[in-house]
Design a protein around this motif. Sequence first.
Motif, short mmCIF file in Angstrom:
data_model
loop_
_atom_site.label_atom_id
_atom_site.label_comp_id
_atom_site.label_asym_id
_atom_site.label_seq_id
_atom_site.Cartn_x
_atom_site.Cartn_y
_atom_site.Cartn_z
N SER A 17 0.82 -1.22 0.00
CA SER A 17 0.00 0.00 0.00
C SER A 17 0.84 1.26 0.00
CB SER A 17 -0.92 0.02 1.22
OG SER A 17 -1.84 -1.02 1.15
N GLY A 18 1.86 1.31 0.85
CA GLY A 18 2.69 2.49 0.92
C GLY A 18 3.43 2.77 -0.38
N VAL A 19 3.99 1.72 -0.98
CA VAL A 19 4.71 1.86 -2.24
C VAL A 19 3.77 2.35 -3.34
CG1 VAL A 19 5.84 0.50 -4.06
CG2 VAL A 19 6.54 0.23 -1.68
N TYR A 20 2.57 1.77 -3.40
CA TYR A 20 1.60 2.18 -4.41
C TYR A 20 1.18 3.63 -4.21
CZ TYR A 20 -2.42 1.90 -7.54
OH TYR A 20 -3.31 2.11 -8.57
N GLN A 21 0.95 4.02 -2.96
CA GLN A 21 0.57 5.41 -2.68
C GLN A 21 1.67 6.37 -3.08
OE1 GLN A 21 -2.43 6.67 -1.77
NE2 GLN A 21 -3.02 4.57 -2.18
N LEU A 22 2.91 6.03 -2.77
CA LEU A 22 4.03 6.88 -3.17
C LEU A 22 4.03 7.08 -4.68
CD1 LEU A 22 6.71 8.39 -2.70
CD2 LEU A 22 7.85 6.16 -2.75
N HIS A 23 3.91 6.01 -5.42
CA HIS A 23 3.91 6.09 -6.89
C HIS A 23 2.75 6.93 -7.41
CE1 HIS A 23 4.16 5.01 -11.08
NE2 HIS A 23 2.95 4.50 -11.02
N LYS A 24 1.54 6.64 -6.96
CA LYS A 24 0.35 7.34 -7.48
C LYS A 24 0.35 8.82 -7.08
CE LYS A 24 -2.53 5.38 -9.59
NZ LYS A 24 -2.63 5.22 -11.04
#
Length: 149
Positions: A17-24
């Motif tokens: 979740s954290g990695v995806y949020q950073l990217h988006k």
Amino acid sequence: MTGHQDLDVLVVGAGFSGVYQLHKLRKAGFSVKLFEAGSGLGGVWYWNCYPGLRVDSDFSIYQFSLEEIWRDWNWTEKYPSRQELIAYFDYVDKKLDLSRDISFNELRPVPSARACSSCFIPDPTSLRSVRSSIFYSMLHPRPNLTSFG
């Protein structure tokens, strides 16, 4: 992280979740930084490292839906091991250049996350009747892992 930095968003934790949020959030134009207590990506897959650890669901559940990621990644097992998930996170990091906005080994108190950022270990006196070894997967030693059982 050195000095003061103005951010739109601070993400805590470098799991899926954290990695995806950073990217988006970066793609949406926000100034964002991710703090991770560990020295690498993976969230629970970084911390839990007991012998034989692997996912309990088909690999398709454990991948990002971003074409630039899944197009070139090939899972070697239907139920990947921890080692393969860590390799996947490294691949995602390189493809999306995530580390430039991640501060690793960060154990700073974050008021809104304080309650969920610690490990619960029961009082040993409540475990007196347990007649076997007790392992906390988050605290399992990393070097020289061997399988048992």
